[in-house]
Write a protein that holds these residues in place. Structure first.
Motif, PDB file in Angstrom:
ATOM      1  N   ARG A 312       0.612  -1.464   0.211  1.00  0.00           N
ATOM      2  CA  ARG A 312       0.037   0.286   0.033  1.00  0.00           C
ATOM      3  C   ARG A 312       1.246   0.787  -0.072  1.00  0.00           C
ATOM      4  NH1 ARG A 312      -1.657  -1.194   4.244  1.00  0.00           N
ATOM      5  NH2 ARG A 312      -1.387   0.649   5.612  1.00  0.00           N
ATOM      6  N   GLY A 313       0.589   2.461  -0.959  1.00  0.00           N
ATOM      7  CA  GLY A 313       1.234   3.618  -0.967  1.00  0.00           C
ATOM      8  C   GLY A 313       2.298   3.077  -2.299  1.00  0.00           C
ATOM      9  N   ASP A 314       3.355   4.185  -2.768  1.00  0.00           N
ATOM     10  CA  ASP A 314       3.855   4.138  -3.790  1.00  0.00           C
ATOM     11  C   ASP A 314       6.254   4.010  -3.021  1.00  0.00           C
ATOM     12  OD1 ASP A 314       5.151   4.748  -6.120  1.00  0.00           O
ATOM     13  OD2 ASP A 314       4.983   6.512  -6.044  1.00  0.00           O
ATOM     14  N   ALA A 315       6.169   3.280  -3.451  1.00  0.00           N
ATOM     15  CA  ALA A 315       8.054   2.760  -3.369  1.00  0.00           C
ATOM     16  C   ALA A 315       8.510   4.322  -3.413  1.00  0.00           C
ATOM     17  CB  ALA A 315       8.802   2.189  -4.142  1.00  0.00           C
ATOM     18  N   GLN A 350      20.072   1.723  13.701  1.00  0.00           N
ATOM     19  CA  GLN A 350      19.432   2.492  12.474  1.00  0.00           C
ATOM     20  C   GLN A 350      18.101   1.081  11.638  1.00  0.00           C
ATOM     21  OE1 GLN A 350      23.089   1.532  10.123  1.00  0.00           O
ATOM     22  NE2 GLN A 350      24.056   3.651  10.189  1.00  0.00           N
ATOM     23  N   THR A 351      18.620   0.178  12.609  1.00  0.00           N
ATOM     24  CA  THR A 351      17.423  -0.311  12.702  1.00  0.00           C
ATOM     25  C   THR A 351      16.039   0.199  13.156  1.00  0.00           C
ATOM     26  OG1 THR A 351      18.461  -2.410  12.059  1.00  0.00           O
ATOM     27  CG2 THR A 351      16.070  -2.266  12.993  1.00  0.00           C
ATOM     28  N   ASP A 352      16.282   0.450  14.522  1.00  0.00           N
ATOM     29  CA  ASP A 352      15.239   1.370  14.781  1.00  0.00           C
ATOM     30  C   ASP A 352      14.696   2.922  14.722  1.00  0.00           C
ATOM     31  OD1 ASP A 352      15.394  -0.737  17.037  1.00  0.00           O
ATOM     32  OD2 ASP A 352      17.127   0.025  18.443  1.00  0.00           O
ATOM     33  N   ARG A 353      15.519   3.437  14.413  1.00  0.00           N
ATOM     34  CA  ARG A 353      15.476   5.151  13.296  1.00  0.00           C
ATOM     35  C   ARG A 353      14.905   4.297  11.848  1.00  0.00           C
ATOM     36  NH1 ARG A 353      19.038   9.507  13.305  1.00  0.00           N
ATOM     37  NH2 ARG A 353      18.091  10.253  11.273  1.00  0.00           N
ATOM     38  N   ILE A 354      14.841   3.703  11.375  1.00  0.00           N
ATOM     39  CA  ILE A 354      14.119   3.040  10.247  1.00  0.00           C
ATOM     40  C   ILE A 354      12.838   2.586  10.298  1.00  0.00           C
ATOM     41  CG2 ILE A 354      15.263   0.853   9.358  1.00  0.00           C
ATOM     42  CD1 ILE A 354      15.035   2.319   6.855  1.00  0.00           C
ATOM     43  N   ILE A 355      12.558   2.019  11.412  1.00  0.00           N
ATOM     44  CA  ILE A 355      11.246   1.133  11.387  1.00  0.00           C
ATOM     45  C   ILE A 355      10.670   2.153  12.164  1.00  0.00           C
ATOM     46  CG2 ILE A 355      10.195  -0.746  13.468  1.00  0.00           C
ATOM     47  CD1 ILE A 355      11.917  -1.635  10.333  1.00  0.00           C
ATOM     48  N   ALA A 356      11.276   3.235  12.960  1.00  0.00           N
ATOM     49  CA  ALA A 356       9.993   4.500  13.540  1.00  0.00           C
ATOM     50  C   ALA A 356       9.743   5.180  12.241  1.00  0.00           C
ATOM     51  CB  ALA A 356      10.937   4.965  14.308  1.00  0.00           C
ATOM     52  N   ALA A 357      10.642   5.379  11.872  1.00  0.00           N
ATOM     53  CA  ALA A 357       9.961   6.302  10.126  1.00  0.00           C
ATOM     54  C   ALA A 357       9.607   5.400   9.343  1.00  0.00           C
ATOM     55  CB  ALA A 357      11.493   6.108   9.460  1.00  0.00           C
ATOM     56  N   LEU A 358       9.340   4.302   9.225  1.00  0.00           N
ATOM     57  CA  LEU A 358       8.600   3.604   8.801  1.00  0.00           C
ATOM     58  C   LEU A 358       7.080   3.341   9.274  1.00  0.00           C
ATOM     59  CD1 LEU A 358      10.600   0.650   6.505  1.00  0.00           C
ATOM     60  CD2 LEU A 358       9.286   2.389   5.599  1.00  0.00           C
ATOM     61  N   GLU A 359       7.417   3.742  10.251  1.00  0.00           N
ATOM     62  CA  GLU A 359       5.507   3.083  10.912  1.00  0.00           C
ATOM     63  C   GLU A 359       4.973   4.551  10.892  1.00  0.00           C
ATOM     64  OE1 GLU A 359       7.095   1.706  15.038  1.00  0.00           O
ATOM     65  OE2 GLU A 359       6.783   0.231  14.610  1.00  0.00           O
ATOM     66  N   LYS A 360       5.601   5.689  10.901  1.00  0.00           N
ATOM     67  CA  LYS A 360       4.788   7.061  10.693  1.00  0.00           C
ATOM     68  C   LYS A 360       4.333   7.008   9.434  1.00  0.00           C
ATOM     69  CE  LYS A 360       7.239  10.199  13.994  1.00  0.00           C
ATOM     70  NZ  LYS A 360       8.001  10.745  14.297  1.00  0.00           N
ATOM     71  N   ILE A 361       5.387   6.331   8.438  1.00  0.00           N
ATOM     72  CA  ILE A 361       5.386   6.750   7.179  1.00  0.00           C
ATOM     73  C   ILE A 361       3.840   5.314   6.403  1.00  0.00           C
ATOM     74  CG2 ILE A 361       5.653   6.221   4.137  1.00  0.00           C
ATOM     75  CD1 ILE A 361       8.368   6.938   5.524  1.00  0.00           C
ATOM     76  N   GLY A 362       3.883   4.437   6.820  1.00  0.00           N
ATOM     77  CA  GLY A 362       2.770   3.109   6.890  1.00  0.00           C
ATOM     78  C   GLY A 362       1.256   4.217   7.706  1.00  0.00           C
ATOM     79  N   GLY A 363       1.159   5.269   8.830  1.00  0.00           N
ATOM     80  CA  GLY A 363       0.476   5.108   9.566  1.00  0.00           C
ATOM     81  C   GLY A 363      -0.570   6.121   8.456  1.00  0.00           C
ATOM     82  N   LYS A 364       0.815   7.497   7.796  1.00  0.00           N
ATOM     83  CA  LYS A 364       0.212   8.182   7.432  1.00  0.00           C
ATOM     84  C   LYS A 364      -0.674   7.535   5.938  1.00  0.00           C
ATOM     85  CE  LYS A 364       3.840  11.361   7.270  1.00  0.00           C
ATOM     86  NZ  LYS A 364       4.434  12.450   6.104  1.00  0.00           N
ATOM     87  N   ALA A 365      -0.211   6.210   5.610  1.00  0.00           N
ATOM     88  CA  ALA A 365      -0.435   5.333   4.167  1.00  0.00           C
ATOM     89  C   ALA A 365      -1.973   5.324   4.539  1.00  0.00           C
ATOM     90  CB  ALA A 365      -0.203   4.391   3.487  1.00  0.00           C
TER      91      ALA A 365
END
Ligand code: PLP
Length: 367
Positions: A312-315, A350-365
């Protein structure tokens, strides 16, 4: 007289597709106005732990940078021989394995000769084939990204000069089973097995090179040894092919800093392989966290990166959003990989940072 240099360029170069290289962290940092060390670089499958302290010390102390390197790579090949377990006559080093791909195609291809590539895969096979005026024959992987051996065999013609296999494959992380490699070796055609990510999976066909003259294995110091910037790859070839490659390569293709770093990396391989272990552990942790995000579907991997289908969303938007936060990844929007992203395994923070960012992005999607 042709009065315009551009008109003199080979016509096929006009439609040549450039390789889409990873972004430089210093360029992104400047654009974002943040320090370079704040960039999280998970887009080119490098070792984020960098080279070892011993390698750095040796590089700083080495006194002979004013002398050209040994064009025969004598000491370098001796060190590689210890690491690989085969004699120096099997080995040639390149300015990255990229250079060895190019050299091989230069000596094998005449214009119009065909090269079989299992797509989606590393784009440098296509790049160098086209530069050498060859024709790329794309064979589609199966749905699970494994190589379709029957389709590869069906694609062979009298013009086929080389088959590229990649194990694990970039960007899918898929291994090629040894029995598939053996089946393709039995065609008698040269088969390249690109093992750029060997250290992350531990599976190799190097031991088969003395038995099969048509088997070529490529490896690199870019991924496991933390020296991608110094550009060293190597190949394991049947000795008479290695001999030809030594003759046709640019004489000083491995610079002395790279040579010093490789020799010291091999001496310090226990430490470096310790960082590889940390990365493979982190790959598993990252995979588990990605699986929990409902808009991404990670693909099982044996390398130091994870390809994810974006459900869901765009790469590209995900890549853009992450880049704004200083996190670099790759995205794919091609007919074969439509709406995918690839994330390299990094350090735990770095894993923690990217996962937190992806959670936010996913939430927006979702929202
Ligand atoms: C499958 C594969 N082969 C070769 C390379 C190139 O490695 P090097 O840095 O040695 O040129 C890469 C780099 O991404 C790769 O993914």
């Amino acid at each position: 007289m042709v009065d315009d240099i551009i008109k003199m360029i080979r016509i096929d170069m006009g439609r040549f597709g450039a390789y889409s290289a990873a972004k430089s962290p210093e360029v992104v940092a400047r654009k974002l106005g943040i320090p370079e060390e704040d960039i999280i670089k998970l887009d080119a499958n490098e070792n984020p732990y960098g080279c070892s302290a011993k390698v750095r010390k040796k590089l700083a102390e080495y006194p002979y940078y004013y002398i050209y390197p040994d064009s025969n790579q004598t000491e370098l090949r001796e060190s590689l021989s210890q690491y690989v377990g085969l004699g120096t006559e099997y080995l040639v080093a390149g300015n990255g394995s990229d250079e060895l791909i190019d050299l091989l195609l230069r000596i094998l291809l005449c214009p119009g000769d065909e090269v079989i590539v299992n797509v989606p895969t590393f784009d440098m096979y296509r790049f160098s084939t086209e530069v050498c005026r060859g024709k790329v024959v794309n064979v589609l992987r199966r749905k699970d990204f494994t190589v379709d051996v029957a389709a590869v065999k069906a694609a062979i013609t009298e013009k086929t000069r080389l088959i590229f296999l990649t194990s694990p494959n970039n960007p899918t992380g898929t291994l090629v089973p040894e029995k598939d490699i053996l089946e393709l070796l039995r065609t008698g055609l040269p088969v390249v097995v690109d093992e750029a990510y060997y250290e992350f999976c531990g599976q190799s066909v190097v031991k088969l090179v003395p038995q099969y003259r048509n088997l070529i294995v490529l490896r690199t110091f870019s991924k496991w040894a933390g020296i991608a910037g110094l550009r060293v790859g190597y190949g394991i070839f049947t000795p008479d092919l290695a001999h030809v490659l030594i003759k046709v390569k640019p004489p000083y293709n491995i610079n002395l800093a790279a040579q010093v770093a490789v020799q010291e990396s091999i001496k310090d391989s226990e430490y470096l392989l310790g960082t590889v272990k940390k990365m493979t552990e982190e790959r598993s942790r990252l995979f588990g966290k990605l699986q929990k995000l409902d808009f991404l579907k990670p693909v099982p991997t044996q390398a130091n990166f994870i390809l994810c289908e974006v459900l869901r969303g765009d790469a590209k938007s995900i890549q853009d959003e992450l880049e704004k936060l200083g996190i670099l990844i790759r995205y794919y929007n091609t007919p074969l990989l439509n709406n995918y992203i690839r994330i390299s395994a990094g350090k735990p923070a770095q894993t923690d940072r990217i996962i937190a960012a992806l959670e936010k992005i996913g939430g927006k999607a979702n929202g």
